[in-house]
Structure formats: C-alpha cells, structure tokens
Enzyme design. Sequence first.
Site, mmCIF file in Angstrom:
data_model
loop_
_atom_site.group_PDB
_atom_site.id
_atom_site.type_symbol
_atom_site.label_atom_id
_atom_site.label_comp_id
_atom_site.label_asym_id
_atom_site.label_seq_id
_atom_site.Cartn_x
_atom_site.Cartn_y
_atom_site.Cartn_z
ATOM 1 N N GLY A 18 0.861 -1.178 0.064
ATOM 2 C CA GLY A 18 0.213 -0.022 -0.228
ATOM 3 C C GLY A 18 0.562 1.672 0.036
ATOM 4 C CB CYS A 19 -0.240 4.288 -1.092
ATOM 5 S SG CYS A 19 -1.484 4.391 -0.243
ATOM 6 C CE1 TYR A 20 -0.919 8.097 4.236
ATOM 7 C CE2 TYR A 20 -3.210 6.878 4.343
ATOM 8 C CZ TYR A 20 -2.806 8.298 4.324
ATOM 9 O OH TYR A 20 -3.530 9.336 4.326
#
Lengths: 345, 345, 345, 345
Positions: free
Chosen positions: A151-153
Amino acid sequence: MARIGILGATGYTGVELSLLLEKHPEAEIVFISSEASAGQELSSVFPRLAGCDKIRGKSLQNAASCQSVSVDVVFSCLPHGASAEACLPFVDGGARVIDLSADFRLADPALYPKWYGKPHPRPERLQEAVYCIPELDRAKVRGAKLIANPGCYPTSVLLPLVPLAKAGAVGAGPVIADSKSGVSGAGRKPSLGTAYCETNESISAYKIGRTHQHLGEMTQQLARATTGGLPLIFSPHLVPMERGILTVAYVPPAPGFDAAKVRQILSDAYANEPFVKVLSKAEGLPATGHVAHTNRCHIAVAEMPENDMVLVVSVIDNLVKGASGQAVQNWNASNGWAETLGFGA
Amino acid sequence: MARIGILGATGYTGVELSLLLEKHPEAEIVFISSEASAGQELSSVFPRLAGCDKIRGKSLQNAASCQSVSVDVVFSCLPHGASAEACLPFVDGGARVIDLSADFRLADPALYPKWYGKPHPRPERLQEAVYCIPELDRAKVRGAKLIANPGCYPTSVLLPLVPLAKAGAVGAGPVIADSKSGVSGAGRKPSLGTAYCETNESISAYKIGRTHQHLGEMTQQLARATTGGLPLIFSPHLVPMERGILTVAYVPPAPGFDAAKVRQILSDAYANEPFVKVLSKAEGLPATGHVAHTNRCHIAVAEMPENDMVLVVSVIDNLVKGASGQAVQNWNASNGWAETLGFGA
Amino acid sequence: MARIGILGATGYTGVELSLLLEKHPEAEIVFISSEASAGQELSSVFPRLAGCDKIRGKSLQNAASCQSVSVDVVFSCLPHGASAEACLPFVDGGARVIDLSADFRLADPALYPKWYGKPHPRPERLQEAVYCIPELDRAKVRGAKLIANPGCYPTSVLLPLVPLAKAGAVGAGPVIADSKSGVSGAGRKPSLGTAYCETNESISAYKIGRTHQHLGEMTQQLARATTGGLPLIFSPHLVPMERGILTVAYVPPAPGFDAAKVRQILSDAYANEPFVKVLSKAEGLPATGHVAHTNRCHIAVAEMPENDMVLVVSVIDNLVKGASGQAVQNWNASNGWAETLGFGA
Amino acid sequence: MARIGILGATGYTGVELSLLLEKHPEAEIVFISSEASAGQELSSVFPRLAGCDKIRGKSLQNAASCQSVSVDVVFSCLPHGASAEACLPFVDGGARVIDLSADFRLADPALYPKWYGKPHPRPERLQEAVYCIPELDRAKVRGAKLIANPGCYPTSVLLPLVPLAKAGAVGAGPVIADSKSGVSGAGRKPSLGTAYCETNESISAYKIGRTHQHLGEMTQQLARATTGGLPLIFSPHLVPMERGILTVAYVPPAPGFDAAKVRQILSDAYANEPFVKVLSKAEGLPATGHVAHTNRCHIAVAEMPENDMVLVVSVIDNLVKGASGQAVQNWNASNGWAETLGFGA
C-alpha cells in the site's frame, strides 16, 4: 516482450501504470479491463493517455472476457475484494500476477476481516503471495508468481522504519507515523469526501490511532523485521493536493542510538538503491514535490540534541512508488532485471 | 467608540484585522500604517477591502508619522523586531497596545535572542506584557496595557494541551505536536518558499524537532501550567492552502487517564466557551475548513483502546483565532466586554 | 424580525445563505429543510456553521413537513424542477418567496423546456415572478411576492452589459461573454466532474457557444434592455478554485463609442451603488479574489486604441453576489430597506 | 550523441528541459549554467531532478565560463535581453542554438523595443533566426543554426489559427484569443503577483487587448500566413494552477465556412501530426489536464448553428509544448530526426 494485461485500468493507479508501461521496453499490453467503461478506448476515458501507443486501438473489456487471453503478466488495479477473484485464474493459468489491491498483503487469514470488514474470498491462497517492497525484500520476489504490491502509506512508513527496526535502533514505547496524503489515494469513485469544494483549502485527519486498514500490513511487516513487533500508531491526513505522501515517523531511540546513527543506518541501507535517497544533514528536509511523478523515496532525519525521540521524514508519490511504480519495479525484480528498467527520471 | 490605530496594515494579519474591526461596534479606525505603501489607501493595495467603510478615505501612513496621533488602542501587525520599538511609545502615551508580533511573548529576556537570533530591543519592558489566550488566561488581560497576542501555532497547541497539563493528565515522555499550516502563516513578503509553483501540489516539513521559534512561547506557557514543564517536540509543515492549522498532539497519558477522560477534561474546560468546541466521539475528527474565516477552535480526541498514547486534534484559522481574531478577542477581554463582541459566525 | 424558512439548506448556496442571515438584524430562522439530512442539525452537516446562533438547535426537516410552518419569507435553494413545486404553496399562503433556482427566471413558458430539458411544472405561474438584479431593476422587486433570483453567470454578464445595451453603446455583431467559474457553481452533489483530482491543476471549457442553460435568462434580460436583443455568445469555463466568476465581455462598439465612453456609462450607472465598483483606468483589472466572500461586483474596461472591440471585465463571488448574497439583497430591496442591511464588508 | 549545453537551467523551463533531455537518446549534457546558483548541482536546487543521471555530478556554472566549452547544441532558457548576448557566441562558434527566450522571435528590429521596452542588443542578427512551430514550419528549421523557439501563448494561439488563416476561413472583423495560463508561465523569480496567497483561489485578467508582449510574434506569424494579417485581440489570464494554457479563439467565419468546415481544415492539417489532436464533435471539449506533462496540443471546434462566429479551443502544457518540449521537438526537426524522438507519452 512480455504480454501484459491490466485489470481495472480506469482508476488512478491504472492510468499511472499505463503511462509507466508505455515507456517500458519489455512491455506489450494485450488487454486492459474496466467494468464501467467496457467498449471504450482508455484514452477516451483519460485524454491524458492520447499519446500512449501501446494502448491505442485496444478497447476496454470487462474482466470476465479477459480471462481467456494468453498473457505473461497481469497487473490488477481492481479494488480489494474484487481483485483476488479476478487474479487467481491468471495465477492458475501460469501468468505472473502483481496485485496492487490489499487482497494478498495480509498472510494471516484472520486479519483480512479485521481490517476490511468481510471474509477474504480465497483465504487458502494467501500463503502463495509475496509481499514485497523491493528495497527491503527483493530476494523473495525473484520468480514469484503472485506478488502483493504494498500500500501507499505502508511504503512511506516501512522504508524509513524497517532498517531501524532490524538494526535494533528502536527503543521502548509507541512509534508514531504521522502521514499526510494527496487526494488521489482515496480513489476515483465520486464521493462527497473527495469533491473539490470539500477538500480544497482544508486539511483533515481521519482514522487516526490504530483504525486505518493499512495498519495491518505495516504491523505485519514490522513484526517480520523484529522480534516482538513495534507498537505503531498511525495518523493519516487528507491534504489538498493530487498526489504525494509525507510521513514523519517519531521513533524512540534505543539506548546508544541518536539521529546521527539513525541517519547512518538508513544511508547504509539505501546506499546502492537507485530509488531511495537519504538526505544529508545539509540537504535539509524533503517535500512531496521533490518526488512527484517519480518512483523515488527521499528520507531525512532531523537533529534534536535532547535525543528523547528521533524524527524521520519520508516522501513518496503515492501513485508511483506507493502503487504503480512499485508494481513495475516488482515486476522488474521478479524477472531479475534492473529495477530501474523502463523508468526515466 | 474606541479610537484605533493599526501598525503594519498591509500584511495578511493586517487585512484580516481590518475586516474584523469593520464589523466591531466599538471600533473607530483613526490610522493605518504601512512603510511600503504609505500614501495609498489600503483598499487600493487590497481590493478585497473595497467595501470596508471604516478605512475608506484614510491613506496609509508610515509608522513614524502615526506616533503623534491620539488613540485608545493600537494593534501592531509589524514584524518582530520592528514591532516593539513602534509599540512602546503608544504604551507610554497611555494607549492599550495589542502586539501581534512575537516581541512581547517571551518573559525571559534571554529567550528572545535564542529564538529570534538577535537581542530584544527593549528587554526591560518585557515584564509589562501580558501573554494571553483568553480561554486560558482571561483574568490576566483585564485592563492590561500591553498585550502579547499569541502565535498561530502556539494557539493551536496550547488550547488542547494546557487543560491537560493542569489536570495532571500528561504522563512521562515527550509530548509531540505535529502541526500543518497554510501558506499565509509565512507572511506576505515575496519569497521563493511561498511562491505558487513551489508550494502548490506539495507538502513539506520544516524546522521540526525543537528548532521553530514558536517553541519558545509554547514551552513557556506549558511550564506556567505545570510543575516542571513538558518536553514538547514540535513539527511544523507547510500545506498547499491559504489558511488553517491542524495540530495532532500525541500525549502520553498519566496513570489513570485515557482518551475518554482527556475528552472530558477538555469538554469541561471549554464548556462555556463560545469559540472552542470539543467534539463528541460521534462527531468525528475536525478539518481546518470547519473553522476557516472564524475565530473558532475545534478539538477532538481519538479513541485508542491500547491507551499507550492519547491523540488530540485541534484546528484553527491561523489568521483569525491564530492572529487577528484572537487580538480582537483579547481587546474585548481587556475591556471586560463580551469576547464575542463584533464577531459573526 | 421576519420569520424565515430555507428550503434546501445543505447545498453550497444554502450554507452561504445561513451565514448571511446569521448577520442580518431582521432575520429569524424558523425552518431549514433538507431531504438528504433530515433530522440532523445543519452544523453537523457543515461544521463551518457551528458558530451560527440562529440555526442552533433546529433540526433539518424534509420540505413537505415545512409547508405548514408560518413564515414571512422563504428562500429556496432547491434544484430547478423541485423548487417551483415547493415554493408555490408558500406564495399562496402569503409569504414572500425568493427562489434561487432557475424555475421562475424565464417568463416565456416555451423557453424552460428548451433550456432545462423538461416541461415547467407550473407554467401558468411564471408571470407572477419578478426577475431582479437590484442594481438594474430594484423598482420592480419592491413588494414582490415571488422573486426569481438571477443565476451566477447571468449576474456577472448582465451587470456590465445591460447599461451598455440601454445606452446604445453596443454595435452590430456578436457580443461574447467568456466566463470562468469556480467549482462550487456546479453544486454539491458528488460527481466525477467536480472531484478534486479531476478539476485540480486543470482548466476546461464546457457548453460554449449557445448551449449553456444560463444563456436563456441572459438573452431574455438583454432583449428587455434593448430593441431587438443582442446576439450573445457565452463560453463558460471550470477553474480550479472554490468560488468566483470572472467574465470578459467582448463588445463591438456602436459608432461614437469607445472604451472611455463605455467606462463612463458604467461609472455613471453604478456611481451610487454600494456593491458595484467600476475601476478607473489607473486601478487596472480585477481578480475574483478581490470580491471573494463579498456581495460586490468589480468592473473594469480595458483600453484599446484601435477601438474595434471594447473589453469589459467583471468579477463576482458566485455564491454571494451570484446567489445567496443577491437573494438577501433582493429581500432587502423588496422591503424597501437599505440593500446593504446585514452585509458587512 | 550530441554534446549539449543549457543556459539558465534553474528556471521552470530549464528544469523541464533537463527532464526531457534525460530521456533523449541522442542527448549528452556537457554544461548547465545558472548565475544565481553557480557551484551547486542542479538537483540540489531542484530535488525533483535527483534521479536524472545526465546532470549528476555536473555543477552549475555561470554563463561566461561556459563560453569556451565545446558543444553541438545550446538551449537557452535565459530571460529575454540576456539570452541574445549569451547565445550568439555559440552560434558564431558553430553550435546550433535553440533560444527559448523572446530575443530572436521578432524579425523586424523595430518591433523588439515596442514589445520589450528596450532596444534589441544585436538587431543585425535577427535575420539569421528561424521562428518555428514544427507542425507549421518544419521545413524551415531543418539545418537551422539559430532557432527562435515560440512563446507559450503564441503556440496555443497559432496552432489553431494558422491553418484557418491559410485556408481563407477567417472572415472580416477582429479575431479574439481568450487565453488562460497556469502560474509557471510567469517564471520562477519571486514576486508578489505569483505568491501562493495572492494567486490561489483567484483568477485574474491582465494585459488584455493588444498590450501583452506575445502579441508581437502572434501577429507576425499570422501576417506571414495571410495577406494583410489578422486583427488579433489577445486576453491573457492567470489561473490558480501550476501549468497549462487553454485558449478559446473566436473566429469570424469567411463566407462559406462554418464550424464543421473549420474542424475539417484543422483535422486535415494535423492528420499526421503525432503531437496535435483535433477532437471529433463526439469527443467534446479539452481541458489542460488532458495534455499536462506532454508535448501535445488538443484542439476542438464547438458547434453553433447561427454560425456568426466559430469557436476553437486549444490546450497545451505551457512548459512542454509551450516551451521546452517544443524546443526539443525543434532540435529533432533541425536534425531531420523523428520529431517524437525522446518523448514518451
């Protein structure tokens, strides 16, 4: 040339992926799917792609009709829940699948319902997947058939934290990741929360503490990097900009560690990495604009003489290093190619 | 009607102050100063003010030529360093002075050079000043002649933290304030750092740790509220928006305290405050847009069952509650008037 | 105090209206309606309104349940189509109705289906309505029971053009209005076209030529101001900002007219108007930021020695002078009150 | 590989050029100049360029010290006035020079002082320069030694207008170009007019009519395409976004021409152009976001049955097709290479 299919091409990660594969010398695109826009060309949905030769003349198909197409690689940009079901037939057919959704990121079947609110559709297949940020785990992804793209985070949090966790630099007490993201992270489906007049000229915090679904993969990966894991607190924010994530990690230093040592650990860890740069003290602090439209992560460590906390700042482009760029990097790594293949500056 | 002078009217706080005083029933504006634009009308510099009757027809003067004008109150929006020298003659002449600069905020003369890089021009006068966030210290400001109006970041940090500090709810370990501000906080003087193309579509961290000049007044005020002070860490960020500050305070709870108790302490502290609202659990988390163009502060406390940290979120408009609105509120409080006098919604 | 009801309070014009009525000395709010959010308080939908005393404690009701409430005035912020049906019972009950929708703007029943794609629900009532920009038609609105509040684009176009049309300053050939609007003009209903990532960092033209629905009321009003009407071309654009409309009108000058004379006509027409300012040559050109959050319109005329066209620039805030502010101004005018009543700067 | 020097690399066009040359297979960068940042690396001024291999390790030099470096090509991103003097020694030394400034765009020496307010430093050299938008004039640029790269606004205006002018489709009366530009067009030098808080949430018109300096090159090129020229009116606007220009051209049709014919003329003119797309009626109208970060121009013609005007809309990225991208395209064209060489999508 590898024959590539893209599932769910009409979201923001699908578009970014199309732009990246256009430049990739080994990529041939053979299908692109979209339920909502089937029958149209992708460039009629996104005129920004009008110059992409590799998708020109290929109509969007619904995912079902793509199942019989022979491909070497499938990138899935479908939403979680839908993605697993659409990906597995391709895995079974022998293709490599890189899933940008959350469906294969959590190895423990019990965690998926906790974070995503419903049972995993195919829990028995979770063990096949390789979760991989290449800078941290590239050996595992070589030859993998089912790749769970982070994921991005988590990418913005794990790149600074994992080397510190592995080095024993993290002391007792909660580790805090205060993250700020652009609006594209919320996806392309229209909603009041991402409407222009609701997000412009305003910053908001949401799902702070230990409630955001990305906490699951972050704590899983930190547990793998340590004995006992880290008590991570995660505070996401929505910032009035299209793309970018800036995270400030607040790390209680273990005895004997301070900002200078932390910077050295990170500098050493990423010394040979083309996409990660650890800034020197003189180079100051990063901004998301420094990495926009790139697959790069810039990391800085702030000085604080009291040394009661170490502050580490990281920036990425959530759509590139936080999604589609890392997916292409994972594809490169899975083939043993140079990970920079197909990326410009 | 009070005869009012504004020093340094052509910055963003000066403009906001002019808008507020326009609505205030007790305010008559007798002079407005600006070195750079002397001779012009303020509304020719800021056409946004073309509808303000109280400044119409009054040319901007340089500060020196205002010294002889008889006024009841002076608001100074001059930069620190210049403000003290310009304010003191008015104090000596019997006027009430509300200084929006940092010049009278730090009571200890040794602190000014530490945070502002040069000696204070009139250190012997620091003891006369009253630093006041009205919700926390209104008794002290009644009748005060020299009022040090708090900084924008400190207002967003102290409103949530001071009641907790006083209640003994803060445990051992660093308290972190991760703050995000709009660009107007950096002032109106042109610089590369606040140029549109440098700040748009990017968030950056700056002066994080214990280096930002506002840390001085925050630690001073926290020391006054506790025995021993709090080891505050402060991380400011620049967000691509004009106005607003959102702060997440990470507070280690003292034994026996948790999110629910912290929320109760804050709810009790601000129960009768017209400008401060503590959100219920059901009301969720705030955004800066919720308080834009108002003198309000909204505060929320996030739930976290592990209770290894309490997360408190506050939002203000940096130009209003963080500057000119609080200055008018302080003026009201100094007169014993209703603090909401002259404020709309 | 007038007893006021607001229909459709949860759109952007409803919110702006609530802020304006909060400040108005003659306004008491007795009901606020919303189908989608019935049962909630308006300030829980829009925390920005938390400081509005006049709506505090009043739950949103659905429109049907408001029909029996006794009111003096109703402002309708409902969408066109729905508004007429909801407004007429109040007219029949003796209340004054100010309709911010398009439902009563077009006097000719044949025009409504042309521009809005469906029959008018109550065409027989169109003749009762008074279309009024107060600066142009205030005599007509005095005592009116059903007031059609003008559209945002038409306000920005008619304020500069009507005095010129009446003065015979407009020569042969098309008159062009090239208008640029902020995103709030498109309303609050979530759609892809107003999503942050679709509108940010991009300007687009839409419905240009003679296709936008606001052309109907513009040509109607220009026909009323002239003999034969004006062949108006209208080009709206969507600009990445929340609020504001800037229009450049390209006017072919009639023989004997030039920029200086056109400026003089406009200066004379608006010499005593508190909300309209015609800029002198020295004052340059306006920006929408100059009138944001005000009920003002600033107009400038550009010099061009060749005099083959006269360029007139106007700016308004689409939510204030282009909608809710003008509605309050119309209410003031209908009562014979000062039109500035309740407006600050 | 061509040895390339960049003069004035620290402005926005210099940065964009560096990104483009990084991808270009024939480009080797041998010097990059900057007066203000001499001695630093370009990527320390613009961390966005940290991944650019071709500039890594090369310090910025002042322009004077670059004069003796042997190069094949020089791109000048210097401001007008300074650029001519810095470019000519390279021309004299045998290098090809592509000047992105305005210094060599106007062939008539009398025009430079009119539009730029001072005498041209080397008027006797103007005749050597080739002004070239490749789609319109590529034959002239083949082998040229001194190439005047067109301005951003002129590119957006001439691409739609020149084919119409040549085809005799433009009737009597003024032609209007109403153009809207992002803020990067104003350059990187800090000024109040491009400060975030002055430009955000506001659109403004400036230098409208016949006063903007780009009118000179537009009318020159339209005169070359017609007999008698076109009476162009040009209205630039500043839009709160970083990059992009949208122009609506209002063209009075010559007898026998209408929107459909105009669209056909443009479609035919650009049928084989890789960077220009003329949209079909079904494809609607363009937005600047459709071409952001590309070298493309999208053009649409609006339908209007009355045919008293033809409306042509064009969009470009001012930093790419309006500056650095077109400069690289001109370089390609001057060598007889495919004009798309080095461009991705």
